[in-house]
Design a protein around this motif. Structure first.
Motif, PDB file in Angstrom:
ATOM      1  N   ASP A  46       0.846  -1.411  -0.176  1.00 21.75           N
ATOM      2  CA  ASP A  46       0.013  -0.047   0.026  1.00 21.75           C
ATOM      3  C   ASP A  46       0.810   1.173  -0.043  1.00 21.75           C
ATOM      4  OD1 ASP A  46      -2.624  -1.646   0.432  1.00 21.75           O
ATOM      5  OD2 ASP A  46      -1.581  -1.893   2.240  1.00 21.75           O
ATOM      6  N   LEU A  47       2.228   1.228   0.643  1.00 19.82           N
ATOM      7  CA  LEU A  47       2.850   2.233   0.919  1.00 19.82           C
ATOM      8  C   LEU A  47       4.521   1.840   0.416  1.00 19.82           C
ATOM      9  CD1 LEU A  47       3.865   5.003   1.622  1.00 19.82           C
ATOM     10  CD2 LEU A  47       4.172   4.092   3.901  1.00 19.82           C
ATOM     11  N   LEU A  48       5.058   2.522  -0.547  1.00 15.24           N
ATOM     12  CA  LEU A  48       6.286   2.053  -0.887  1.00 15.24           C
ATOM     13  C   LEU A  48       7.264   3.066  -0.572  1.00 15.24           C
ATOM     14  CD1 LEU A  48       8.187   0.485  -2.812  1.00 15.24           C
ATOM     15  CD2 LEU A  48       7.510   2.022  -4.714  1.00 15.24           C
ATOM     16  N   ILE A  49       8.347   2.988   0.298  1.00 15.54           N
ATOM     17  CA  ILE A  49       9.359   3.860   0.634  1.00 15.54           C
ATOM     18  C   ILE A  49      10.533   3.607   0.027  1.00 15.54           C
ATOM     19  CG2 ILE A  49      10.600   4.568   2.576  1.00 15.54           C
ATOM     20  CD1 ILE A  49       8.283   3.726   4.419  1.00 15.54           C
ATOM     21  N   LEU A  50      11.017   4.612  -0.605  1.00 13.49           N
ATOM     22  CA  LEU A  50      12.313   4.696  -1.234  1.00 13.49           C
ATOM     23  C   LEU A  50      13.508   5.181  -0.547  1.00 13.49           C
ATOM     24  CD1 LEU A  50      10.828   6.024  -4.651  1.00 13.49           C
ATOM     25  CD2 LEU A  50      10.935   3.685  -4.008  1.00 13.49           C
ATOM     26  N   MET A  51      14.538   4.511  -0.201  1.00 15.01           N
ATOM     27  CA  MET A  51      15.578   5.231   0.671  1.00 15.01           C
ATOM     28  C   MET A  51      16.815   5.743   0.200  1.00 15.01           C
ATOM     29  SD  MET A  51      14.339   4.421   3.701  1.00 15.01           S
ATOM     30  CE  MET A  51      15.446   5.383   4.420  1.00 15.01           C
ATOM     31  N   GLY A  52      17.567   6.270   0.672  1.00 18.45           N
ATOM     32  CA  GLY A  52      18.778   6.714   0.183  1.00 18.45           C
ATOM     33  C   GLY A  52      19.760   5.996  -0.139  1.00 18.45           C
ATOM     34  N   GLY A  53      21.000   6.491  -0.958  1.00 25.40           N
ATOM     35  CA  GLY A  53      21.984   5.669  -1.133  1.00 25.40           C
ATOM     36  C   GLY A  53      23.160   6.676  -1.755  1.00 25.40           C
ATOM     37  N   PRO A  54      24.384   6.212  -1.468  1.00 21.38           N
ATOM     38  CA  PRO A  54      25.452   6.795  -2.196  1.00 21.38           C
ATOM     39  C   PRO A  54      25.643   7.100  -3.660  1.00 21.38           C
ATOM     40  CG  PRO A  54      26.258   4.688  -1.584  1.00 21.38           C
ATOM     41  CD  PRO A  54      24.733   4.632  -1.047  1.00 21.38           C
ATOM     42  N   MET A  55      24.868   6.076  -4.450  1.00 15.20           N
ATOM     43  CA  MET A  55      25.110   6.245  -5.848  1.00 15.20           C
ATOM     44  C   MET A  55      24.123   7.315  -6.691  1.00 15.20           C
ATOM     45  SD  MET A  55      22.617   3.994  -4.367  1.00 15.20           S
ATOM     46  CE  MET A  55      23.785   2.533  -4.182  1.00 15.20           C
ATOM     47  N   SER A  56      24.217   7.587  -7.818  1.00 12.64           N
ATOM     48  CA  SER A  56      23.488   8.404  -8.545  1.00 12.64           C
ATOM     49  C   SER A  56      22.305   7.636  -9.232  1.00 12.64           C
ATOM     50  CB  SER A  56      24.183   9.188  -9.636  1.00 12.64           C
ATOM     51  OG  SER A  56      23.426   9.876 -10.495  1.00 12.64           O
ATOM     52  N   ILE A  57      21.385   8.460  -9.469  1.00 13.17           N
ATOM     53  CA  ILE A  57      20.323   7.891 -10.227  1.00 13.17           C
ATOM     54  C   ILE A  57      20.415   7.645 -11.737  1.00 13.17           C
ATOM     55  CG2 ILE A  57      18.315   8.966  -8.886  1.00 13.17           C
ATOM     56  CD1 ILE A  57      17.390  10.460 -11.510  1.00 13.17           C
ATOM     57  N   HIS A  58      21.813   8.070 -11.943  1.00 11.81           N
ATOM     58  CA  HIS A  58      22.090   7.928 -13.620  1.00 11.81           C
ATOM     59  C   HIS A  58      23.004   6.855 -13.551  1.00 11.81           C
ATOM     60  CE1 HIS A  58      20.061  11.599 -14.349  1.00 11.81           C
ATOM     61  NE2 HIS A  58      20.739  12.413 -13.311  1.00 11.81           N
ATOM     62  N   ASP A  59      23.358   5.951 -12.487  1.00 13.81           N
ATOM     63  CA  ASP A  59      24.320   4.807 -12.493  1.00 13.81           C
ATOM     64  C   ASP A  59      23.764   3.627 -12.947  1.00 13.81           C
ATOM     65  OD1 ASP A  59      26.097   6.886 -11.554  1.00 13.81           O
ATOM     66  OD2 ASP A  59      26.015   6.070  -9.631  1.00 13.81           O
ATOM     67  N   GLU A  60      22.968   3.620 -14.148  1.00  8.94           N
ATOM     68  CA  GLU A  60      22.288   2.471 -14.572  1.00  8.94           C
ATOM     69  C   GLU A  60      23.288   1.297 -15.179  1.00  8.94           C
ATOM     70  OE1 GLU A  60      19.055   3.732 -17.183  1.00  8.94           O
ATOM     71  OE2 GLU A  60      17.811   4.457 -15.594  1.00  8.94           O
ATOM     72  N   ALA A  61      24.278   1.955 -15.820  1.00  5.19           N
ATOM     73  CA  ALA A  61      25.342   0.805 -16.567  1.00  5.19           C
ATOM     74  C   ALA A  61      25.943   0.034 -15.466  1.00  5.19           C
ATOM     75  CB  ALA A  61      26.264   1.758 -17.131  1.00  5.19           C
ATOM     76  N   GLU A  62      26.448   0.601 -14.148  1.00  6.80           N
ATOM     77  CA  GLU A  62      27.180  -0.016 -13.211  1.00  6.80           C
ATOM     78  C   GLU A  62      25.925  -0.694 -12.282  1.00  6.80           C
ATOM     79  OE1 GLU A  62      27.228   3.383 -13.842  1.00  6.80           O
ATOM     80  OE2 GLU A  62      29.196   3.683 -14.416  1.00  6.80           O
ATOM     81  N   LEU A  63      24.917  -0.194 -12.066  1.00  2.17           N
ATOM     82  CA  LEU A  63      23.857  -0.932 -11.184  1.00  2.17           C
ATOM     83  C   LEU A  63      22.571  -1.130 -11.796  1.00  2.17           C
ATOM     84  CD1 LEU A  63      24.415   1.546  -8.168  1.00  2.17           C
ATOM     85  CD2 LEU A  63      25.388  -0.468  -8.555  1.00  2.17           C
ATOM     86  N   PRO A  64      22.426  -2.070 -12.915  1.00  2.76           N
ATOM     87  CA  PRO A  64      21.233  -2.355 -13.660  1.00  2.76           C
ATOM     88  C   PRO A  64      20.159  -2.367 -13.015  1.00  2.76           C
ATOM     89  CG  PRO A  64      22.640  -4.330 -13.448  1.00  2.76           C
ATOM     90  CD  PRO A  64      23.512  -3.103 -13.101  1.00  2.76           C
ATOM     91  N   TRP A  65      20.148  -2.601 -11.672  1.00  4.34           N
ATOM     92  CA  TRP A  65      18.551  -2.882 -10.917  1.00  4.34           C
ATOM     93  C   TRP A  65      17.956  -1.690 -10.911  1.00  4.34           C
ATOM     94  CZ3 TRP A  65      19.287   0.327  -6.887  1.00  4.34           C
ATOM     95  CH2 TRP A  65      20.642   0.439  -6.285  1.00  4.34           C
ATOM     96  N   LEU A  66      18.892  -0.443 -11.058  1.00  6.46           N
ATOM     97  CA  LEU A  66      18.177   0.701 -11.038  1.00  6.46           C
ATOM     98  C   LEU A  66      17.000   1.101 -12.062  1.00  6.46           C
ATOM     99  CD1 LEU A  66      21.191   3.341 -10.436  1.00  6.46           C
ATOM    100  CD2 LEU A  66      18.987   3.386  -9.089  1.00  6.46           C
ATOM    101  N   LYS A  67      17.173   0.366 -13.217  1.00  4.40           N
ATOM    102  CA  LYS A  67      16.231   0.470 -14.088  1.00  4.40           C
ATOM    103  C   LYS A  67      14.923  -0.137 -14.165  1.00  4.40           C
ATOM    104  CE  LYS A  67      19.233   0.415 -18.301  1.00  4.40           C
ATOM    105  NZ  LYS A  67      19.655  -0.099 -19.610  1.00  4.40           N
ATOM    106  N   ALA A  68      14.985  -1.360 -13.154  1.00  4.47           N
ATOM    107  CA  ALA A  68      13.922  -2.175 -12.724  1.00  4.47           C
ATOM    108  C   ALA A  68      13.246  -1.340 -11.584  1.00  4.47           C
ATOM    109  CB  ALA A  68      14.212  -3.563 -12.396  1.00  4.47           C
ATOM    110  N   GLU A  69      13.963  -0.670 -10.877  1.00  2.00           N
ATOM    111  CA  GLU A  69      13.440  -0.095  -9.825  1.00  2.00           C
ATOM    112  C   GLU A  69      12.577   1.230 -10.312  1.00  2.00           C
ATOM    113  OE1 GLU A  69      14.727   2.247  -5.656  1.00  2.00           O
ATOM    114  OE2 GLU A  69      16.112   2.070  -6.925  1.00  2.00           O
TER     115      GLU A  69
END
Length: 234
Positions: A46-69
């Motif tokens: 019912d509620l989705l909480i998105l936490m922080g992190g040291p990465m950038s939202i633009h780091d999809e090449a290094e962190l492919p799970w960002l696209k799915a998120e």
């Protein structure tokens, strides 16, 4: 209430949000994306909480799970779910709503925020304090999404928070911080304290630990409103 928490780094957890969830007997599941956890479906929460992190939202090449998120966030918005994004999570939410996320001045430590004049257009905004001393730890910023109402700004960051359709809230600051969570940041992100900008040293940040308790009422008010029956424009 079913709550899904997306965690991007092992040292950036939900902090005091867990206290609020425990008081409300919520059913909570934490998804550790940094450990390649499988994402939930919008029907799972019912509620989705998105936490922080040291990465950038633009780091999809290094962190492919960002696209799915990012796809999940968009699906959750389209499904009418309630969302709270914090720091990196707020940037992800802002991008999902069509806003630009870019490099900004580093802002780390205890810095005051002032409520934006337009915040009074939102029932939530009218409930919030005019001034708030908050914990900050970021080097990127976001534009205000179309249709969103700005809540707070600081000297180093004009957009510290927004509410969209009274059911999605983005906070650039860390109202969820506890002494333990800040200690974890200090231990894992020491190099950030050398960045140019509005950056306090470790001693000053630790001296501010008593401020954590003062942020809790505003955090709880935000969460109560976001999940309550009155989350609609009036």
């Amino acid at each position: 209430m079913r709550v899904a928490i997306l965690q991007h780094a092992p040292f950036e957890g939900p902090g005091r949000i867990l206290q609020w969830l425990d008081l409300r007997a919520a059913r909570v599941r934490v998804y550790n994306l940094h450990a390649n956890a499988r994402l939930p479906n919008p029907d799972d929460f019912d509620l989705l909480i998105l936490m922080g992190g040291p990465m950038s939202i633009h780091d999809e090449a290094e962190l492919p799970w960002l696209k799915a998120e990012k796809r999940l966030i968009r699906k959750a918005l389209d499904a009418g779910k309630r969302l709270l994004g914090i720091c990196l999570g707020a940037q992800l939410l802002a991008e999902a709503l069509g806003a630009e996320v870019r490099k900004g001045e580093a802002e780390i430590g205890w810095w005051p925020m002032e409520k934006r004049a337009e915040a009074d257009r939102s029932p939530l905004g009218r409930m919030l304090p005019q001034r708030l001393l908050a914990m900050h730890w970021h080097g990127e910023t976001f534009d205000l999404p179309m249709g969103a109402i700005a809540l707070y700004g600081s000297a180093a960051c004009a957009n510290q928070g927004f509410v969209w359709e009274e059911r999605a809230i983005g906070l650039q600051c860390h109202l969820e911080s506890t002494p333990a969570s800040i200690g974890a940041m200090l231990a894992n992100c020491t190099a950030d304290l050398e960045l140019p900008g509005a950056v306090e040293d470790a001693a000053a940040i630790r001296d501010g630990f008593p401020h954590c308790s003062a942020m809790a009422p505003t955090l709880f008010r935000l969460l109560d409103y976001l999940t309550g029956p009155h989350a609609a424009l009036t």
